[in-house]
Structures are given as C-alpha cells and as structure tokens.
Design an enzyme around this catalytic site. Sequence first.
Site, mmCIF file in Angstrom:
data_model
loop_
_atom_site.group_PDB
_atom_site.id
_atom_site.type_symbol
_atom_site.label_atom_id
_atom_site.label_comp_id
_atom_site.label_asym_id
_atom_site.label_seq_id
_atom_site.Cartn_x
_atom_site.Cartn_y
_atom_site.Cartn_z
ATOM 1 C CE LYS A 84 -11.755 2.263 1.628
ATOM 2 N NZ LYS A 84 -11.177 3.252 2.513
ATOM 3 C CD GLU B 48 -3.251 0.647 2.062
ATOM 4 O OE1 GLU B 48 -4.350 0.200 1.718
ATOM 5 O OE2 GLU B 48 -3.003 0.933 3.251
ATOM 6 C CG HIS C 50 7.189 -29.749 3.258
ATOM 7 N ND1 HIS C 50 7.796 -30.955 3.021
ATOM 8 C CD2 HIS C 50 7.885 -29.172 4.271
ATOM 9 C CE1 HIS C 50 8.799 -31.128 3.864
ATOM 10 N NE2 HIS C 50 8.880 -30.052 4.636
HETATM 11 O O1 LIG Z 1 -8.794 2.557 10.055
HETATM 12 P P1 LIG Z 1 -9.757 2.767 8.963
HETATM 13 O O2 LIG Z 1 -10.028 4.207 8.691
HETATM 14 O O3 LIG Z 1 -11.036 1.993 9.189
HETATM 15 O O4 LIG Z 1 -9.110 2.230 7.652
HETATM 16 C C1 LIG Z 1 -8.822 0.883 7.436
HETATM 17 C C2 LIG Z 1 -8.085 0.728 6.124
HETATM 18 O O5 LIG Z 1 -8.903 1.322 5.127
HETATM 19 C C3 LIG Z 1 -8.397 1.523 3.826
HETATM 20 O O6 LIG Z 1 -8.624 0.424 3.040
HETATM 21 C C4 LIG Z 1 -6.980 1.966 3.740
HETATM 22 O O7 LIG Z 1 -6.474 1.682 2.470
HETATM 23 C C5 LIG Z 1 -6.106 1.300 4.770
HETATM 24 O O8 LIG Z 1 -4.868 1.955 4.783
HETATM 25 C C6 LIG Z 1 -6.734 1.405 6.132
HETATM 26 O O9 LIG Z 1 -5.885 0.838 7.079
#
Ligand SMILES: O=P(O)(O)OC[C@H]1O[C@H](O)[C@H](O)[C@@H](O)[C@@H]1O
Length: 528
Positions: A455, A322, A351
Amino acid sequence: MGDLTLWKRYTTHLCLCPKLGLSLDISRMGFPEAFPDHMEPSMQRAFTAMKELEAGAVANPDEQRMVGHYWLRNAALAPTGEIRDQIASALDQIKTFSYNIHSGTITSQNNETFKNILIIGIGGSALGPQFVAEALGMAGDRMKPSFLDNTDPDGMDRVFAELGDDLGRTLAVVISKSGSTKETRNGMLEAQAAYRRAGLEFALHAVAVTGAGSELDRLAAAEGWIARFPMWDWVGGRTSVTSAVGLLPAALQGLDITALLAGAAACDAVTRQTETRQNPAALMALMWHYATNGRGEKDMVMLPYKDRLLLFSRYLQQLIMESIGKEADLEGNIVNQGMTVYGNKGSTDQHAYVQQLREGVANFFVTFVEVLHDREGASMPVEEGITSGDFLFGFFQGTRQALYEKGRESMTITVERIDAFTIGVLIALFERAVGLYASLINVNAYHQPGVEAGKKAAGAVIALQKEIVGLLGKGQNPMTAGEVAASLGKPEAVEQVFAILRHLAANPDRGVAAVCEGDVSEWKFWKQ
Ligand SMILES: O=P(O)(O)OC[C@H]1O[C@H](O)[C@H](O)[C@@H](O)[C@@H]1O
C-alpha cells in the site's frame, strides 16, 4: 494399504458431527498412527489459547486487540456488557433495515422499492459477502447483489452497464472496516459519479458498514447517507462475515442470516471441545501441520464438488494465507510461515489441473468438500438409473481414489446440503482451524503487517505520477524516461518513471503522447 485396512482406517478416524450435518474423513492423509498423540500437548495448548481468546484476551498482541468473531454468533460469550449490546443492536438494526427496504418503507430517491444491492468493498469486506451470495443465491431472491471489489475502471464499467437503468433502484452498500481503503474509496467515488450521471443523489441510495469515526463513517454522516452500520476493532476483516459486513448484504439479498449464525454458533460449540478426535477444526489443523511439516511445505487444494462453493477457495485464500502467512513468529523469530490455498470446484477442475495433481509435482494435499444432497426435487436419469448427481459423486470418489493410488493425500469434508446453516458451519469450521493452527505454529493469525508495504509503495507511485504530470505540464519538449527522472532529481527512479509514462500514454484521456521507437530508454513522452 488394502481396501479393508483402509476401511478400518476410515472408520477409526472419521469425525462425525451430527449436530452440524458434517463429517470429516482424514483417512487418506498418511499420518502415522502416533502423530496425533505426539501433537496432543501442542493441541491442548492451542485449545487453551483459544479459550483465552474467546474470553477476551488480547490475542492480537501487535495491535493490542481482542479477537471477537466468535462472539458475533453467541453474544453471551462476549467479555463485556457493552460488547454484548453492540452485537445485539447491530443485528437488530440489520434485520429492521432489511425489512424496511424489502417492504418499501425505505425507498429510493424516486420513491421506488430497491431491488439491487451494489456492494463496494475489498478483501475481508468483499470476499465473505461474495462467497455467501454465490453459495446461497436463488433466482427469486429479494434483491440481486453485484460487487465493486477492485479499482479496475473497466471492471466497474461492466458492473454499471449491467445495472443500466436500474441504478435508481440500487442500494449501494459501502463496506470498509478502516474506512480508508483506496480501492473502496475509488469504487465509491465512481459509483457516486454513476448515480450523478443518472440524475440521482448517491447519499439517498447508500449505506456504510465501517468503524465509528472512520473517514467513510464521517463522510456518510456528513452527506446524510440512508444508514450506517458498525464494525469494531475486535473483528478482523477476514473473519467479519458474521458481522454486519456479511450479514447486511445477505439479509438484503433475502438470505436466512438467522440460520447462518446458528450454523456458525453450532460449529463453534462443536469445535470448542478439547477432545481432538471429536473436533473437526482441530483435526484439520492437525492435518495441515502433518501435511506441511508445520512449515507450509505443501499447498492445500480446495475441491468442493458443488458449483455453489466455487468461491469458497477464494474466500479461504484470504482467511488462511493472510492469517498464517507471516514472516515472524510470536517471539519475533523469522519463520516465513504460510500455507498456499487454491482451487475452484470439481469435477470441473478435473478437466484442468487434476492431471498434474495425479502425476506431477507432489507439493499439495487436497481438501474435498462433498455435498450429499444433489438438488431440490427429483433428478432425471442421464444413463439407466444414474443421475447427473451420481456422476458428480462418482467423479469425486474417482479423483480421491486416483490421487490416493499415487500417494497424493486428501481429506474430505462431507455436508448434507448447502443451505445457510451449512455455510455458517463451514465458515466457523475454517475460522477455528486457522486459529488453532496458528497456535500450533506460534504465529499471530490476526494481524497482516505485510499488506502495508504494498500500500505504501503504491502511494509512492501515485505521488511520483503527480510529479511527472506536473513536469510534463510545463511545456517541455518530448523527453525520455531517463530525462524525466533526471529532471525530477530522481535518476534512480527511471524504471518506475518509464512505467508511469507508458501507462499514461496508453490512455488518451490522460493527455500524454509517446513516440515508441527503438530501445525503451529512447522512447519520448510529452504532454499534448
Ligand atoms: O475493510 P477494509 O478496512 O477496507 O480493509 C479491506 C482489506 O484491506 C487490507 O488489504 C487487509 O489486508 C485486509 O485484511 C482487509 O480485509
């Protein structure tokens, strides 16, 4: 290269860090002797960028954010008094809270001592805590952790079933920096419902770790959850394991967070130095650059020879991929950078896929992790004078050797033992290597613009599903996906409409039936 020449190369390039109980061997990477010198000016620029970052520069320009995970283990480095106070008071809060939970000063709704932790989070809000819990957990820990790290209903049911009647003695720790991640929100809602079914009030069993004022923060405040712990915009999710995100679950489990922070701080001190040859993080970054041509041309296979480090590669996948996997560099040029990370543990993987590593496509290099201390207590012999640990060591050495013979490169991190200090060291080592490597290849390691696309697309799928259910709800005759899409005025969305209908029909509780005959374009769906 003959054995004695190799030994010379080994001793010349071995980076010994006695203060960390760690050494790094890069002798089995085939870089030419001139490579480090050639890279030295770039490495010095990377050190300068890192120094500025640690001093509070806006090192994440897209989001106009400082990058402060190094301050978490040495608050004195933080650029303002306000940040220093925030770090110190969060740490105090974690320690006091954990003490109060363990001592029974804070109890469950039914006045029982909490004995389990249910950690709800995803990505950087789960991977660090999971790695630490797995690496350091013992049978006699103060509390037993389990995780909801996805929006998979069956996965959640499994965890709830495990907890069974113990839910009333389970403290839910909901972790989300942004406070608005859907998977985590769903996990929390499902957990709320599970507590309700058990006749319990979730708020009396829950704490939140999140940014001030986030959706989650506001909910926790409004519902009167037991406590709220801070996250700050200057800590990225994938480097948050030494913030409350990682420290609270670890402290509740009964792990030594002071030693974890000390290990990270000690590693920071060692990897801050600008003498490349004595800096294991710089050497790792240098080797990543050499092995992948600075373009991610090879994958990194993580092979720790220790069961406790099984989740290390998973944790590193996010930290590295990332951070490094970026479309554009800092000047906006399209570079499609990255470095693929995978692996589990040796000798188990020997293995599974080591066959390909030795003989197949040579598109990787290996990072071995060797742990010198085998176990607490004495070992029985499994052959005359030989223990299981000797075999583990032998398999590691054998694989390293077998790969080398076929021109497959590797480096080896050797640590003395797995304890909280060492885990802190390893976390900080890779955080620093990622930061330095990002400078070498000129990418912003601290944003993740690519994650948003998925998302947003998922949000559109959910919106389309709502439209479909609304349409079918109007007492329509059985319809094909094409007819549904056309009725919604979105004929071009037919494939997505079909996928949604098929998913709904596979789950009887959703009330959508299907006749699946002929070509999928002829399948008919209707609301029951
Ligand atoms: O901690 P949050 O805001 O719920 O985010 C959780 C995750 O969400 C996203 O997918 C980001 O790409 C991550 O870097 C992050 O750790």
